[in-house]
Design a protein around this motif. Sequence first.
Motif, short mmCIF file in Angstrom:
data_model
loop_
_atom_site.label_atom_id
_atom_site.label_comp_id
_atom_site.label_asym_id
_atom_site.label_seq_id
_atom_site.Cartn_x
_atom_site.Cartn_y
_atom_site.Cartn_z
N GLY A 60 0.81 -1.21 0.00
CA GLY A 60 0.00 0.00 0.00
C GLY A 60 0.85 1.26 0.00
O GLY A 60 2.04 1.22 0.31
N ILE A 61 0.23 2.38 -0.37
CA ILE A 61 0.89 3.68 -0.34
C ILE A 61 -0.06 4.68 0.30
O ILE A 61 -1.27 4.46 0.37
CB ILE A 61 1.32 4.17 -1.74
N MET A 62 0.51 5.81 0.78
CA MET A 62 -0.31 6.77 1.52
C MET A 62 0.25 8.17 1.36
O MET A 62 1.47 8.36 1.27
CB MET A 62 -0.32 6.41 3.01
N ASP A 63 -0.64 9.17 1.33
CA ASP A 63 -0.25 10.59 1.35
C ASP A 63 -0.94 11.28 2.51
O ASP A 63 -2.09 10.95 2.85
CB ASP A 63 -0.66 11.28 0.04
N PHE A 64 -0.24 12.23 3.10
CA PHE A 64 -0.79 13.08 4.16
C PHE A 64 -0.83 14.50 3.59
O PHE A 64 0.18 15.20 3.57
CB PHE A 64 0.11 13.00 5.40
N GLU A 91 -4.37 19.66 -2.83
CA GLU A 91 -2.93 19.68 -3.10
C GLU A 91 -2.42 18.36 -3.68
O GLU A 91 -1.32 18.29 -4.21
CB GLU A 91 -2.16 19.99 -1.81
N GLN A 92 -3.22 17.33 -3.59
CA GLN A 92 -2.80 16.02 -4.11
C GLN A 92 -3.07 15.96 -5.60
O GLN A 92 -4.16 16.30 -6.06
CB GLN A 92 -3.57 14.91 -3.38
N TYR A 97 0.57 20.55 9.61
CA TYR A 97 1.67 19.69 9.18
C TYR A 97 1.52 19.17 7.75
O TYR A 97 2.43 18.52 7.23
CB TYR A 97 1.78 18.49 10.13
N ILE A 98 0.37 19.43 7.12
CA ILE A 98 0.16 18.84 5.80
C ILE A 98 1.06 19.49 4.75
O ILE A 98 1.41 20.66 4.85
CB ILE A 98 -1.31 18.94 5.34
N SER A 99 1.40 18.69 3.75
CA SER A 99 2.28 19.18 2.68
C SER A 99 1.45 19.65 1.49
O SER A 99 0.29 19.30 1.37
CB SER A 99 3.20 18.05 2.23
N PHE A 103 -6.12 12.65 4.98
CA PHE A 103 -5.77 11.31 4.47
C PHE A 103 -6.90 10.85 3.55
O PHE A 103 -7.29 9.68 3.56
CB PHE A 103 -5.60 10.31 5.61
N THR A 104 -7.44 11.76 2.77
CA THR A 104 -8.68 11.49 2.04
C THR A 104 -8.58 10.31 1.09
O THR A 104 -9.41 9.40 1.12
CB THR A 104 -9.12 12.75 1.26
N SER A 105 -7.57 10.31 0.23
CA SER A 105 -7.46 9.21 -0.74
C SER A 105 -7.13 7.89 -0.06
O SER A 105 -7.64 6.83 -0.44
CB SER A 105 -6.41 9.54 -1.81
#
Length: 265
Positions: free
Chosen positions: A92-96, A101-102, A263-265, A152-154
């Motif tokens: 799995g993979i994850m974005d914060f 912005e994603q 803290y989000i990017s 952490f929507t997606s």
Amino acid sequence: MTILTDQRIILTGATGGIGIELAKQLVVQGCKLGLVSRSNEKLEQLAASLSSDANKLCLISADINTSDGRQTIIDQMLKSFDGYDMLINTAGIMDFTSLLEQSDERIEAVLQTNVIAPMLLCKKVLPYMLAQNEGHIVNVGSTFGSIGFAWFTSYSTSKFALRGFSQALRRELAETDIKISYIAPRAVRTSLNSSAVYDMAKEVKMNMDKPDFVAKQIIRSIIKDHKEKYLGFPEALFVRINAILPGLVDKATRSQNKAAKKYIS
């Protein structure tokens, strides 16, 4: 109850944090492991760290996101072990980040890796399992798949989907002896998390478990044939509350969401 000795297991995400610990502990259980990763170098490093008979390990360098990669997994398991008894999906993979912005490409990548690829790999292993009327598919999800977390929507979306898929497939196969498990840890200390996630987790006092502990709990759930298992308290309780009273959880997480936003990017 499942006896793991000599079980032929496909383990995706084998060189990730949870995957490595699962491999170590499944070897102790006497399993025959098909270790799947895109990196052959990491697979060789993992194999070198495992105290196991080389004949019980099959290193499968393959990308689960491709049809060729999924076929390679099946071919290698048939060649090495004459088949397989269990599939454990941990890759799995994850974005914060915020949804705005994603990138579109990254959203597609998260859903592809976390949902579509596991679904298609399950589809790939099922004909053999149905032919022998025996098998076990274990999808490793997350409490983020029962409680939608801001930023952490997606990732949350992908785990909600994986949970729904597991439930639907279990019901579809109810008249067979094939078992479908969905096991959901809370946050885990792995390289999947960025430094920003750790900083955020510290401020909002988010509970995070070590991979070896999570692997132990996953194996325990497999042995006990749990259909669905949520790991960690009070998160497992929050899962139940969110299912019944999501508005209550909205209010409870509001201040945490505001703190995390820094803290989000």
